[in-house]
Design a protein around this motif. Sequence first.
Motif, PDB file in Angstrom:
ATOM      1  N   VAL A  39      79.045  18.434  37.017  1.00 32.99           N
ATOM      2  CA  VAL A  39      78.521  16.996  36.650  1.00 32.99           C
ATOM      3  C   VAL A  39      78.587  16.207  37.964  1.00 32.99           C
ATOM      4  N   SER A  40      79.685  16.300  38.811  1.00 27.90           N
ATOM      5  CA  SER A  40      79.791  15.650  39.876  1.00 27.90           C
ATOM      6  C   SER A  40      78.724  15.856  40.660  1.00 27.90           C
ATOM      7  N   MET A  41      78.768  17.207  41.056  1.00 23.72           N
ATOM      8  CA  MET A  41      77.160  17.377  42.258  1.00 23.72           C
ATOM      9  C   MET A  41      76.103  16.745  41.696  1.00 23.72           C
ATOM     10  N   LEU A  42      75.742  16.731  40.254  1.00 23.53           N
ATOM     11  CA  LEU A  42      74.488  16.157  39.638  1.00 23.53           C
ATOM     12  C   LEU A  42      74.433  14.909  39.604  1.00 23.53           C
ATOM     13  N   GLY A  43      75.432  14.099  40.203  1.00 21.02           N
ATOM     14  CA  GLY A  43      75.141  12.734  40.302  1.00 21.02           C
ATOM     15  C   GLY A  43      75.947  12.068  39.071  1.00 21.02           C
ATOM     16  N   VAL A  44      76.595  12.411  38.220  1.00 21.57           N
ATOM     17  CA  VAL A  44      77.315  11.899  37.201  1.00 21.57           C
ATOM     18  C   VAL A  44      78.633  11.094  37.684  1.00 21.57           C
ATOM     19  N   ARG A  45      78.834   9.884  37.624  1.00 21.38           N
ATOM     20  CA  ARG A  45      79.788   9.054  38.219  1.00 21.38           C
ATOM     21  C   ARG A  45      80.900   8.677  37.166  1.00 21.38           C
ATOM     22  N   HIS A  46      80.633   8.869  35.874  1.00 18.75           N
ATOM     23  CA  HIS A  46      81.729   8.462  35.149  1.00 18.75           C
ATOM     24  C   HIS A  46      81.999   9.531  33.992  1.00 18.75           C
ATOM     25  N   VAL A  47      83.560   9.751  33.772  1.00 17.60           N
ATOM     26  CA  VAL A  47      83.756  10.681  32.874  1.00 17.60           C
ATOM     27  C   VAL A  47      84.722  10.506  32.120  1.00 17.60           C
ATOM     28  N   VAL A  48      84.749  10.962  30.660  1.00 13.02           N
ATOM     29  CA  VAL A  48      85.784  10.814  29.739  1.00 13.02           C
ATOM     30  C   VAL A  48      86.558  12.249  29.566  1.00 13.02           C
ATOM     31  N   VAL A  49      87.779  12.284  29.828  1.00  7.08           N
ATOM     32  CA  VAL A  49      88.523  13.490  29.715  1.00  7.08           C
ATOM     33  C   VAL A  49      88.964  13.583  28.195  1.00  7.08           C
ATOM     34  N   ALA A  50      88.452  14.298  27.151  1.00  6.64           N
ATOM     35  CA  ALA A  50      88.785  14.201  25.809  1.00  6.64           C
ATOM     36  C   ALA A  50      89.757  15.415  25.642  1.00  6.64           C
ATOM     37  N   ALA A  74      94.392  14.594  39.569  1.00  2.71           N
ATOM     38  CA  ALA A  74      94.550  15.082  40.963  1.00  2.71           C
ATOM     39  C   ALA A  74      93.497  15.873  41.474  1.00  2.71           C
ATOM     40  N   PHE A  75      92.968  16.820  40.474  1.00  4.80           N
ATOM     41  CA  PHE A  75      91.842  17.629  40.774  1.00  4.80           C
ATOM     42  C   PHE A  75      90.682  16.955  40.862  1.00  4.80           C
ATOM     43  N   ALA A  76      90.548  15.706  40.232  1.00  6.78           N
ATOM     44  CA  ALA A  76      89.324  15.034  40.691  1.00  6.78           C
ATOM     45  C   ALA A  76      89.192  13.982  41.685  1.00  6.78           C
ATOM     46  N   GLU A  77      90.008  14.061  42.485  1.00 14.08           N
ATOM     47  CA  GLU A  77      90.310  13.187  43.724  1.00 14.08           C
ATOM     48  C   GLU A  77      89.015  13.418  44.688  1.00 14.08           C
ATOM     49  N   GLN A  78      88.542  14.558  44.474  1.00 13.76           N
ATOM     50  CA  GLN A  78      87.396  15.135  45.480  1.00 13.76           C
ATOM     51  C   GLN A  78      85.946  14.915  45.080  1.00 13.76           C
ATOM     52  N   LEU A  79      86.023  14.267  43.532  1.00 15.60           N
ATOM     53  CA  LEU A  79      84.800  14.624  43.133  1.00 15.60           C
ATOM     54  C   LEU A  79      83.892  13.377  42.734  1.00 15.60           C
ATOM     55  N   ARG A  80      84.513  12.309  43.486  1.00 15.77           N
ATOM     56  CA  ARG A  80      83.594  11.024  43.709  1.00 15.77           C
ATOM     57  C   ARG A  80      83.350  10.323  42.244  1.00 15.77           C
ATOM     58  N   PHE A  81      84.009  10.570  41.374  1.00 16.00           N
ATOM     59  CA  PHE A  81      84.002   9.861  40.000  1.00 16.00           C
ATOM     60  C   PHE A  81      84.463   8.569  40.283  1.00 16.00           C
ATOM     61  N   LEU A  82      83.427   7.439  39.795  1.00 12.72           N
ATOM     62  CA  LEU A  82      83.927   6.061  39.612  1.00 12.72           C
ATOM     63  C   LEU A  82      84.836   5.884  38.599  1.00 12.72           C
ATOM     64  N   THR A  83      84.701   6.185  37.293  1.00 11.07           N
ATOM     65  CA  THR A  83      85.647   5.974  36.643  1.00 11.07           C
ATOM     66  C   THR A  83      86.093   7.228  35.653  1.00 11.07           C
ATOM     67  N   ILE A  84      87.436   7.366  35.395  1.00 14.33           N
ATOM     68  CA  ILE A  84      87.918   8.269  34.507  1.00 14.33           C
ATOM     69  C   ILE A  84      88.808   7.616  33.394  1.00 14.33           C
ATOM     70  N   GLN A  85      88.518   7.969  32.194  1.00 12.46           N
ATOM     71  CA  GLN A  85      89.102   7.827  31.075  1.00 12.46           C
ATOM     72  C   GLN A  85      89.691   8.770  30.345  1.00 12.46           C
ATOM     73  N   GLY A 117      69.342  22.708  43.135  1.00 12.34           N
ATOM     74  CA  GLY A 117      69.612  22.359  44.288  1.00 12.34           C
ATOM     75  C   GLY A 117      69.568  20.746  44.357  1.00 12.34           C
ATOM     76  N   MET A 118      70.352  20.225  45.350  1.00 15.01           N
ATOM     77  CA  MET A 118      70.417  18.842  45.596  1.00 15.01           C
ATOM     78  C   MET A 118      70.182  18.705  47.175  1.00 15.01           C
ATOM     79  N   VAL A 119      69.133  17.923  47.524  1.00 13.57           N
ATOM     80  CA  VAL A 119      69.181  17.653  48.736  1.00 13.57           C
ATOM     81  C   VAL A 119      70.212  16.674  49.561  1.00 13.57           C
ATOM     82  N   LYS A 120      70.707  17.491  50.800  1.00 18.59           N
ATOM     83  CA  LYS A 120      71.744  16.586  51.423  1.00 18.59           C
ATOM     84  C   LYS A 120      71.235  16.216  52.875  1.00 18.59           C
ATOM     85  N   GLN A 121      70.103  16.818  53.294  1.00 20.12           N
ATOM     86  CA  GLN A 121      69.512  16.355  54.459  1.00 20.12           C
ATOM     87  C   GLN A 121      68.158  17.113  54.641  1.00 20.12           C
TER      88      GLN A 121
END
Length: 541
Positions: free
Chosen positions: A152-163, A186-197, A432-436
């Motif tokens: 979900v992070s690599m597909l551009g989802v920036r908000h996550v709710v951990v239920a 701690a795991f999600a520090e590298q995943l570029r989420f804007l919000t985690i609830q 795939g997601m284009v990076k360059q």
Amino acid sequence: MHGGLATPAPLRAPVGPAPADKPLLRFITCGSVDDGKSTLIGRLLYDADLAADDLIAALEKDSKKHGTQGDDLDFALLVDGLAAEREQGITIDVAYRYFATEKRKFIVADTPGHVQYTRNMATGASTAELAVLLVDARKGLLDQTRRHSVIVSMLGVRHVVVAVNKMDLVSYSQEIFADIERDFRAFAEQLRFLTIQVIPLVAKDGDNLVHASKKMDWYSGPPLLAYLESVASDDNARVLPFRFPVQWVNRPSHDFRGFSGFIAGGNVKPGDIVRILPSGRDTTIARIVTYDGDLAHAVAGQSVTLTLTEEIDISRGDMLVSPVSPAKIGDRLSARLLWLVREPLTLDKSYLLKLGARMTPAFVKQVASHIKIETGLAEPLADASQTLAFNEIGEAELWLDTAIACDLYEDNRETGGFILIDRVTNETVAVGMVKQSAWTERSARNGVEASYASMEGVPSPDLLHPTPLRSLVKSLSWRVPGSVITFGAAFLFTQDTGISAAITGTEIVSKIVLYYLHERLWTRFAVGLTKGEPPHDDTGL
């Protein structure tokens, strides 16, 4: 609540603004298998009075036949509709549900948790703005939980709710909940989420779904539905540069030719100048045509037909873009791939790359790194021949047969995402997601030539290369007048025709010899020459 199921209360339309005026949130439920994703959605719809009465009646009947909760309702059956899903008690395909509250409209994609159905989960995540990630309180973070988080992070989802579900099975322990929250953050520090609830809940009983749970009074945050109604969405497509991939050349009659598609970014109105990629030709929008009539302007998210002020060759797969901020064009892509099939990726094997409506043969030249599921970080490969196996994620370099127009995925999900298709089985093998994006020297030259060739009345650069006849004519055009002037100046001073002719002849011969020696000398130096292009003489003598 709905009241008695035998005689359910009539469903009333929610009070509030008209649905068209409400903001829309697209979200998915994901996580490992049997964490309660379908049950969560079913119970939420039931508790919020958002399920139609006929569905509730069918749920009571189906729960007796297929239910897994004894005499209680099996709320997962509100979402799982396939016969195989009901028989096995699992989610296989993506189930989309639409519902609306007084504050917001929602489209939820309930996705499967099984490893073999990861491709279906990625499909649901590709259009989502938020992910509800289910975690079984007894098991904590599993490999599939982490895999879905990375996807979900690599597909551009920036908000996550951990239920954190099934809290009743751990005696509603605040300590266990706190441990899971700490591990995920701690795991999600590298995943570029804007919000985690992070929300503790019991999906089957409705705890912390619509109403706050009295059994977990130590939790002070909002219930799930309240949070979904308040979270900010990332609907920024309208402020992006204009992007319009052409899906269909609309030619219903001889006097109409339009180009139909979905506006993937920005906005457009008649009179706007747009650029056609990959040809590079600029033109002007004449009309914006829809079934209900012409529009004065159109924005991202609308499907329209555009007509132009000129008759220009445009095909399916071309892209109309803003000339101020155009998309990138290239036949070399650096991208992040999620491999979806059990047969491993084969280097240098020809696949079909499909980006929007454009399809071109392509092959993976190399895989530079893998994404380690345990950490979410990219790790270089020790062996250059190593590729991607089933459900693995990695950074790869792709070479395309023809150049395509695209954006970086982080800039525009619609024009920066692609799929790879097996040319034999016609199976989608990767997303795939284009990076360059980059040009090869050959494709860059061909792209410029195609741009010139698309302009009526302007010759291709191939036709602008000098020929010997052109050099001779060009030389005579300045040598003859120069010699006449030299002869005239000499005669003015000497008043002798013979001496003037000798001076003029000497000047002509000396310049030819000096120019020849000068050119031979400069061929030994590379100053001012473009790499790969042979030097040529267009000056004449």
